[in-house]
Every structure is written in structure tokens, then in C-alpha cells.
Design a protein around this motif. Structure first.
Motif, PDB file in Angstrom:
ATOM      1  N   VAL A   9      62.527 -44.448  21.802  1.00 52.95           N
ATOM      2  CA  VAL A   9      61.415 -45.390  21.734  1.00 52.95           C
ATOM      3  C   VAL A   9      61.688 -46.478  22.768  1.00 52.95           C
ATOM      4  O   VAL A   9      62.731 -47.130  22.719  1.00 52.95           O
ATOM      5  CB  VAL A   9      61.278 -45.996  20.324  1.00 52.95           C
ATOM      6  CG1 VAL A   9      60.221 -47.087  20.300  1.00 52.95           C
ATOM      7  CG2 VAL A   9      60.943 -44.905  19.321  1.00 52.95           C
ATOM      8  N   LEU A  12      58.128 -50.316  22.812  1.00 58.52           N
ATOM      9  CA  LEU A  12      56.956 -49.992  21.994  1.00 58.52           C
ATOM     10  C   LEU A  12      56.249 -51.261  21.528  1.00 58.52           C
ATOM     11  O   LEU A  12      56.860 -52.145  20.930  1.00 58.52           O
ATOM     12  CB  LEU A  12      57.373 -49.153  20.794  1.00 58.52           C
ATOM     13  CG  LEU A  12      56.253 -48.526  19.969  1.00 58.52           C
ATOM     14  CD1 LEU A  12      55.487 -47.501  20.796  1.00 58.52           C
ATOM     15  CD2 LEU A  12      56.825 -47.875  18.713  1.00 58.52           C
ATOM     16  N   LYS A  14      52.525 -52.571  19.523  1.00 61.45           N
ATOM     17  CA  LYS A  14      51.313 -52.228  18.787  1.00 61.45           C
ATOM     18  C   LYS A  14      50.634 -53.515  18.343  1.00 61.45           C
ATOM     19  O   LYS A  14      51.181 -54.263  17.529  1.00 61.45           O
ATOM     20  CB  LYS A  14      51.645 -51.354  17.570  1.00 61.45           C
ATOM     21  CG  LYS A  14      50.420 -50.980  16.737  1.00 61.45           C
ATOM     22  CD  LYS A  14      49.396 -50.194  17.524  1.00 61.45           C
ATOM     23  CE  LYS A  14      48.177 -49.847  16.704  1.00 61.45           C
ATOM     24  NZ  LYS A  14      47.153 -49.109  17.483  1.00 61.45           N
ATOM     25  N   SER A  37      62.712 -50.989  21.109  1.00 61.22           N
ATOM     26  CA  SER A  37      63.400 -49.914  21.827  1.00 61.22           C
ATOM     27  C   SER A  37      64.626 -49.459  21.038  1.00 61.22           C
ATOM     28  O   SER A  37      65.392 -50.299  20.541  1.00 61.22           O
ATOM     29  CB  SER A  37      63.840 -50.372  23.223  1.00 61.22           C
ATOM     30  OG  SER A  37      62.732 -50.740  24.015  1.00 61.22           O
ATOM     31  N   VAL A  59      56.375 -48.645  13.215  1.00 60.54           N
ATOM     32  CA  VAL A  59      57.235 -47.880  14.120  1.00 60.54           C
ATOM     33  C   VAL A  59      57.203 -46.404  13.739  1.00 60.54           C
ATOM     34  O   VAL A  59      57.038 -45.525  14.588  1.00 60.54           O
ATOM     35  CB  VAL A  59      58.687 -48.409  14.079  1.00 60.54           C
ATOM     36  CG1 VAL A  59      59.617 -47.462  14.841  1.00 60.54           C
ATOM     37  CG2 VAL A  59      58.768 -49.797  14.690  1.00 60.54           C
ATOM     38  N   CYS A  62      53.836 -44.812  14.575  1.00 60.02           N
ATOM     39  CA  CYS A  62      53.710 -44.599  16.025  1.00 60.02           C
ATOM     40  C   CYS A  62      54.597 -43.441  16.482  1.00 60.02           C
ATOM     41  O   CYS A  62      54.236 -42.693  17.396  1.00 60.02           O
ATOM     42  CB  CYS A  62      54.080 -45.864  16.791  1.00 60.02           C
ATOM     43  SG  CYS A  62      52.862 -47.205  16.700  1.00 60.02           S
ATOM     44  N   PRO A  69      50.141 -46.354  20.183  1.00 58.55           N
ATOM     45  CA  PRO A  69      50.766 -47.591  20.664  1.00 58.55           C
ATOM     46  C   PRO A  69      49.888 -48.329  21.677  1.00 58.55           C
ATOM     47  O   PRO A  69      49.144 -47.698  22.440  1.00 58.55           O
ATOM     48  CB  PRO A  69      52.070 -47.112  21.313  1.00 58.55           C
ATOM     49  CG  PRO A  69      52.303 -45.744  20.765  1.00 58.55           C
ATOM     50  CD  PRO A  69      50.952 -45.169  20.499  1.00 58.55           C
ATOM     51  N   GLY A  72      54.192 -49.020  25.823  1.00 59.67           N
ATOM     52  CA  GLY A  72      55.490 -48.407  25.579  1.00 59.67           C
ATOM     53  C   GLY A  72      55.396 -46.897  25.451  1.00 59.67           C
ATOM     54  O   GLY A  72      54.331 -46.303  25.628  1.00 59.67           O
ATOM     55  N   VAL A  74      56.965 -43.251  23.309  1.00 62.18           N
ATOM     56  CA  VAL A  74      57.731 -42.539  22.293  1.00 62.18           C
ATOM     57  C   VAL A  74      58.043 -41.163  22.872  1.00 62.18           C
ATOM     58  O   VAL A  74      57.143 -40.356  23.078  1.00 62.18           O
ATOM     59  CB  VAL A  74      56.958 -42.405  20.974  1.00 62.18           C
ATOM     60  CG1 VAL A  74      57.771 -41.586  19.970  1.00 62.18           C
ATOM     61  CG2 VAL A  74      56.626 -43.773  20.393  1.00 62.18           C
ATOM     62  N   SER A  82      52.595 -39.726  23.980  1.00 61.97           N
ATOM     63  CA  SER A  82      51.301 -40.320  24.320  1.00 61.97           C
ATOM     64  C   SER A  82      50.592 -39.548  25.425  1.00 61.97           C
ATOM     65  O   SER A  82      49.380 -39.699  25.616  1.00 61.97           O
ATOM     66  CB  SER A  82      51.489 -41.780  24.748  1.00 61.97           C
ATOM     67  OG  SER A  82      52.269 -41.859  25.938  1.00 61.97           O
TER      68      SER A  82
END
Length: 292
Positions: A9, A12, A14, A37, A59, A62, A69, A72, A74, A82
Motif C-alpha cells: 500500500v 493511500l 481516501k 503506506s 484501509v 480499499c 482510493p 495512492g 494498492v 486500481s
């Protein structure tokens, strides 16, 4: 030898819109995650702890792409989730599963246990009807449920049995990683240890990797190899479980440790009670959010 992380991660964020002014534009944003992260090595357990509202569940959501998100990345098994279309993500979903906090509301009350577990195989086009029935029986045995309970509905199970059913659904496709969002917080204390021991046993037998979200430090200490402490949408401390429980660097982590009930009456804590209010995620302070 350093193990390659299965989940990464990176930065990130949101933000959730609040209100709707002129032309329905949001008036402000709640910064649920503000630059998180971390990485989780394959076969290990990373614990995510913090008080309610700190962003732990966001978290997890996501990480499995239940939430998109704001910024960032994932990265699971080397692939940025993403950037995957729905077809590509369906293949990833087999290896990345989620256990929800509430074992009742996360189960369809109109489906039997066999349907709940077997739905995984139907969605991914695996096996014949006879093979699916056999797989369901094997998985129910694996999580401590009897195969003769396969035609029961969720309301016919106890709370602990419902969570075992949720775990069975999560491991049905033999995933590589599971995000466990406070999987025992809705259960009686007498049942919690059984479910935790089941998760440890499944990790040993199936080689699972866990992102374990919890607010209970005693459970995290028992379950996790590494621990990340969250406060107001950020990770304020990250260390191995052994190091974190031996010595805490951040004052918020020390406050969490002092909040754990002592087994020795009269033992003095080394830290004073923190005063003041938690800052608003609408307007978090600059620098470390804990400093006010």
C-alpha cells in the motif's frame, strides 16, 4: 532472506465528500486516509490497530477494492488493483478475500450454508455440481462445521458458527491473502479464542497471509508478526510485534498500551492520561495529527 511482500500500500488516500452546496459540489472532504503506506510479506500477518474512526476499516475496504482510493496505489502480487478492469480483477479476487466484522449482516439470510460457500465456485466456473458439494463438505469440516449443517440458514447458527461460515466462504477458493476486519469483535469472549486459533491453524495449513484489523491489543499481540498503529487516517508507528510491545516510540502508541487493563491491581502506569479532543478529519492539523 527478505521475503517479497504480497501486498503493498503506497501513499493511500481516501477522502469522502461532505455536504452539497451550489451545483451539488461538496463543501468539504473527510480525510479518512491521508497517505497510508505499508507492506505485508507473504505468509505473515500485519496487524492494523487504532481507535474507532482512525481509518482501519477503510484501509481494508480499499485493499480489496470495495472502496476506490482518492490517491495512492494498492499493489497485490505485483499488480496495481486500481488499473485492473473488472475481468482482470475477477481473477485477482480468487486470491484476495475479506472477512467482515459482523458475521450476521454479511451473510445472505435467504441462502443456505452450502449456497453461501458454493457460490464462489459458481461465480468462477469451477467444478461440477457433485464436485462443488464435495468441496463444500471439505471446507465446512476444515472450519469446524458439520457437513450435515450445510442446508441450514444463517439464523440457525450461533454467532461463532456464523463467523466460521464467513471464514469458510473466504477460504473456499484457497486465496493467498485474507483481509480480516475485526473478525472476533462481535463475538463473546469465550468464542473469540476458538476463532483466533482457527485462523492461526488455517494460516499454517494453507499458507495464508493476513491483514488483521483490530482495536484489541492483546489479540494483535497474539496474532501478528508486525503491527501498524493508525491515528486519524495516518500510520504513526510501524514495528514488529515483539519490538512494539517492548518499547513504543510514538506517544499515541504508549497511550494505547496504557489503556490495556492491568492484570496486577495497583500497578502504576508510566504515562499520564491524554487530555483534549481528537482533531477533526475535516480539518486535520499540520504535521503529526496527535500534537494538539
Amino acid at each position: 532472506m527478505h521475503e517479497e511482500p504480497i501486498l503493498q500500500v503506497k501513499g493511500l488516500k481516501k477522502y469522502f465528500p461532505v455536504g452539497g452546496g451550489l451545483f451539488r459540489r461538496p463543501n468539504a472532504f473527510v480525510r479518512a486516509l491521508d497517505g497510508v503506506s505499508f507492506s505485508v510479506p507473504s505468509g505473515k500477518t500485519l496487524g492494523l490497530v487504532g481507535e474507532s474512526g482512525c481509518g482501519k476499516t477503510t484501509v481494508g475496504r480499499c485493499a480489496v477494492r470495495l472502496e476506490k482510493p482518492t490517491a495512492g496505489a494498492v499493489i497485490f502480487d505485483g499488480r496495481d488493483l486500481s488499473r485492473l478492469d473488472n475481468c482482470a480483477f475477477k481473477a485477482v479476487r480468487r486470491n484476495l478475500q475479506l472477512i467482515f466484522q459482523d458475521p450476521f449482516s454479511s451473510l445472505d439470510p435467504r441462502m443456505t450454508a452450502a449456497d453461501i460457500i458454493g457460490e464462489n465456485f459458481i461465480i468462477h466456473g469451477l467444478g461440477t455440481s457433485a464436485e462443488r458439494r464435495e468441496w463444500v463438505r471439505e471446507i465446512m469440516n476444515m472450519v469446524g462445521l458439520r457437513p450435515d449443517q450445510a442446508m441450514r440458514y444463517p439464523h440457525e447458527f450461533s454467532g461463532g458458527q456464523r463467523q466460521r461460515l464467513c471464514i469458510a466462504r473466504a477460504i473456499a477458493l484457497r486465496p493467498r491473502m485474507i483481509v480480516a476486519d475485526e473478525p472476533v469483535s462481535a463475538l463473546d469472549v469465550s468464542i473469540q479464542a476458538q476463532i483466533l486459533n482457527l485462523l492461526v491453524e488455517l494460516q499454517d495449513n494453507l499458507g495464508l497471509t493476513y491483514l488483521f484489523i483490530s482495536h484489541d491489543l492483546s489479540i494483535v499481540r497474539h496474532m501478528c508478526d508486525e503491527v501498524a498503529v493508525m491515528y486519524l487516517g495516518r500510520i504513526v508507528e510501524l514495528a514488529s510485534s515483539t519490538d512494539l510491545f517492548r518499547f513504543q516510540v510514538h506517544p499515541y502508541t504508549r497511550t494505547l498500551m496504557d489503556a490495556v487493563p492491568e492484570s496486577m491491581p495497583g500497578k502504576q502506569h508510566g504515562w499520564a492520561t491524554i487530555t483534549g479532543d481528537v482533531p477533526s478529519p475535516l480539518h486535520p492539523p499540520s504535521g503529526c495529527a496527535f500534537h494538539p
